[in-house]
Design a protein around this motif. Structure first.
Motif, PDB file in Angstrom:
ATOM      1  N   MET A   1     -48.796 -22.922 -37.426  1.00  0.00           N
ATOM      2  CA  MET A   1     -47.804 -22.400 -38.097  1.00  0.00           C
ATOM      3  C   MET A   1     -48.265 -21.783 -39.411  1.00  0.00           C
ATOM      4  N   ASP A   2     -48.267 -20.256 -39.399  1.00  0.00           N
ATOM      5  CA  ASP A   2     -48.662 -19.963 -40.930  1.00  0.00           C
ATOM      6  C   ASP A   2     -47.479 -20.256 -41.868  1.00  0.00           C
ATOM      7  N   ASP A   3     -47.757 -19.662 -43.124  1.00  0.00           N
ATOM      8  CA  ASP A   3     -46.851 -20.030 -44.313  1.00  0.00           C
ATOM      9  C   ASP A   3     -45.703 -19.078 -44.121  1.00  0.00           C
ATOM     10  N   ASP A   4     -46.063 -17.724 -43.622  1.00  0.00           N
ATOM     11  CA  ASP A   4     -44.781 -16.762 -43.444  1.00  0.00           C
ATOM     12  C   ASP A   4     -43.647 -17.269 -42.307  1.00  0.00           C
ATOM     13  N   PHE A   5     -44.295 -17.925 -41.223  1.00  0.00           N
ATOM     14  CA  PHE A   5     -43.263 -18.450 -40.322  1.00  0.00           C
ATOM     15  C   PHE A   5     -42.521 -19.400 -40.662  1.00  0.00           C
ATOM     16  N   LEU A   6     -43.238 -20.338 -41.514  1.00  0.00           N
ATOM     17  CA  LEU A   6     -42.506 -21.635 -42.156  1.00  0.00           C
ATOM     18  C   LEU A   6     -41.461 -20.993 -43.111  1.00  0.00           C
ATOM     19  N   PHE A   7     -41.891 -20.212 -44.179  1.00  0.00           N
ATOM     20  CA  PHE A   7     -40.809 -19.783 -44.958  1.00  0.00           C
ATOM     21  C   PHE A   7     -39.676 -19.261 -44.283  1.00  0.00           C
ATOM     22  N   MET A   8     -40.013 -18.484 -43.315  1.00  0.00           N
ATOM     23  CA  MET A   8     -38.799 -18.017 -42.237  1.00  0.00           C
ATOM     24  C   MET A   8     -37.984 -18.848 -42.297  1.00  0.00           C
ATOM     25  N   THR A   9     -38.290 -20.059 -41.468  1.00  0.00           N
ATOM     26  CA  THR A   9     -37.432 -21.183 -41.112  1.00  0.00           C
ATOM     27  C   THR A   9     -36.964 -21.886 -42.033  1.00  0.00           C
ATOM     28  N   LEU A  10     -37.575 -21.621 -43.313  1.00  0.00           N
ATOM     29  CA  LEU A  10     -36.767 -22.335 -44.502  1.00  0.00           C
ATOM     30  C   LEU A  10     -35.666 -21.419 -44.890  1.00  0.00           C
ATOM     31  N   LEU A  11     -35.705 -20.347 -44.921  1.00  0.00           N
ATOM     32  CA  LEU A  11     -34.889 -19.090 -45.385  1.00  0.00           C
ATOM     33  C   LEU A  11     -33.648 -19.692 -44.311  1.00  0.00           C
ATOM     34  N   GLU A  28     -33.318 -18.578 -33.070  1.00  0.00           N
ATOM     35  CA  GLU A  28     -33.858 -19.992 -32.886  1.00  0.00           C
ATOM     36  C   GLU A  28     -34.790 -20.066 -31.630  1.00  0.00           C
ATOM     37  N   MET A  29     -34.380 -19.184 -30.655  1.00  0.00           N
ATOM     38  CA  MET A  29     -35.307 -19.245 -29.614  1.00  0.00           C
ATOM     39  C   MET A  29     -36.847 -18.834 -29.995  1.00  0.00           C
ATOM     40  N   TYR A  30     -36.872 -17.817 -30.593  1.00  0.00           N
ATOM     41  CA  TYR A  30     -38.319 -17.378 -31.213  1.00  0.00           C
ATOM     42  C   TYR A  30     -38.970 -18.398 -32.329  1.00  0.00           C
ATOM     43  N   TYR A  31     -38.229 -18.816 -33.430  1.00  0.00           N
ATOM     44  CA  TYR A  31     -38.735 -19.581 -34.598  1.00  0.00           C
ATOM     45  C   TYR A  31     -38.748 -20.744 -33.955  1.00  0.00           C
ATOM     46  N   LEU A  32     -37.606 -21.599 -33.743  1.00  0.00           N
ATOM     47  CA  LEU A  32     -37.759 -22.920 -33.591  1.00  0.00           C
ATOM     48  C   LEU A  32     -38.075 -23.627 -32.134  1.00  0.00           C
ATOM     49  N   ASN A  33     -37.922 -22.704 -31.092  1.00  0.00           N
ATOM     50  CA  ASN A  33     -38.047 -23.103 -29.546  1.00  0.00           C
ATOM     51  C   ASN A  33     -39.243 -22.517 -29.174  1.00  0.00           C
ATOM     52  N   ASP A  34     -40.012 -21.358 -30.010  1.00  0.00           N
ATOM     53  CA  ASP A  34     -41.185 -21.021 -29.837  1.00  0.00           C
ATOM     54  C   ASP A  34     -41.270 -20.077 -28.184  1.00  0.00           C
ATOM     55  N   TYR A  35     -40.117 -19.537 -27.944  1.00  0.00           N
ATOM     56  CA  TYR A  35     -40.131 -18.651 -27.044  1.00  0.00           C
ATOM     57  C   TYR A  35     -40.804 -16.989 -27.206  1.00  0.00           C
ATOM     58  N   SER A  36     -41.291 -16.661 -26.526  1.00  0.00           N
ATOM     59  CA  SER A  36     -41.731 -15.125 -26.658  1.00  0.00           C
ATOM     60  C   SER A  36     -40.854 -14.078 -26.786  1.00  0.00           C
ATOM     61  N   LEU A  37     -40.953 -13.178 -27.379  1.00  0.00           N
ATOM     62  CA  LEU A  37     -40.199 -11.786 -27.235  1.00  0.00           C
ATOM     63  C   LEU A  37     -39.825 -11.478 -25.790  1.00  0.00           C
ATOM     64  N   GLY A  38     -40.945 -11.591 -24.764  1.00  0.00           N
ATOM     65  CA  GLY A  38     -40.641 -11.237 -23.541  1.00  0.00           C
ATOM     66  C   GLY A  38     -39.802 -12.222 -22.803  1.00  0.00           C
ATOM     67  N   GLU A  39     -40.175 -13.663 -23.066  1.00  0.00           N
ATOM     68  CA  GLU A  39     -39.305 -14.597 -22.400  1.00  0.00           C
ATOM     69  C   GLU A  39     -37.872 -14.441 -22.887  1.00  0.00           C
ATOM     70  N   ILE A  40     -37.685 -14.149 -24.268  1.00  0.00           N
ATOM     71  CA  ILE A  40     -36.401 -14.155 -24.708  1.00  0.00           C
ATOM     72  C   ILE A  40     -35.544 -13.124 -24.027  1.00  0.00           C
ATOM     73  N   SER A  41     -36.348 -11.947 -23.747  1.00  0.00           N
ATOM     74  CA  SER A  41     -35.780 -10.895 -23.083  1.00  0.00           C
ATOM     75  C   SER A  41     -35.325 -11.125 -21.802  1.00  0.00           C
ATOM     76  N   GLU A  42     -36.072 -11.946 -21.074  1.00  0.00           N
ATOM     77  CA  GLU A  42     -35.639 -12.244 -19.598  1.00  0.00           C
ATOM     78  C   GLU A  42     -34.442 -13.159 -19.471  1.00  0.00           C
ATOM     79  N   LEU A  43     -34.734 -14.342 -20.549  1.00  0.00           N
ATOM     80  CA  LEU A  43     -33.723 -15.246 -20.339  1.00  0.00           C
ATOM     81  C   LEU A  43     -32.249 -14.688 -20.895  1.00  0.00           C
ATOM     82  N   LEU A  44     -32.246 -13.746 -21.845  1.00  0.00           N
ATOM     83  CA  LEU A  44     -30.934 -13.400 -22.272  1.00  0.00           C
ATOM     84  C   LEU A  44     -30.575 -12.035 -21.488  1.00  0.00           C
TER      85      LEU A  44
END
Lengths: 117, 117
Positions: A1-11, A28-44
């Protein structure tokens, strides 16, 4: 997990409650549950572009709040100082022989422990 | 100064940057510079009712942000713990004889001092 990613979850931890429900869901799906944009697109059942736009708007809002309020930065400064205090306490804990002082040191160590989730 | 008054200035310290310019101006005149509603009304050439409404809206917004984010509460908890740590450090500082430990204690005391503005 890179710093930008961590910082975004902190924000998000600090300001997430100010986002819309939809932004929170996708964030939350993207940052906390690690879904891809494509997966979120399908699921929602939203277009991939729609997911992307919502995510970007959520990120921008979180960055806007931090730019205005700076509360994450302030919190991090406190936590950095607490980390230094913690290290000092550890050194004293190993070296100290006076049982009264050791008792206080143990209490302080416990207080600090409760602050670091 | 009563507790509600103090708490409102604390909310302002955290979330004030999210208010409008007009809300900030009136809030600061009333809460920080101790002007009365009547005085603000005269100085800004707004009706007393207008000053009152703007002030109430500012207060509501600040309370809304705290209700959503709880960052002042979180901060106060940390500060309470720091206060306990500080008191423990003071006791050790008076009792400790080991110069190495005393040096660390002085450093910790300084770190804590920097956190309490």
């Amino acid at each position: 997990m890179d710093d930008d990613f961590l910082f975004m979850t902190l924000l998000y931890d600090f300001y997430g409650a100010l986002l819309t429900d939809k932004q929170r869901e996708i964030f939350e799906m993207y940052y906390l549950n690690d879904y891809s944009l494509g997966e979120i697109s399908e699921l929602l059942d939203i277009s991939r572009q729609g997911v992307y736009d919502t995510l970007k708007r959520a990120e921008s809002s979180l960055e806007f709040f931090e730019e205005k309020l700076g509360l994450v930065k302030r919190h991090q400064e406190i936590m950095n100082k607490l980390d230094k205090i913690k290290k000092g306490i550890e050194i004293i804990r190993e070296r100290e022989r006076d049982p009264e002082i050791l008792k206080i040191i143990e209490e302080i160590a416990r207080e600090i422990e409760e602050l670091n989730p």
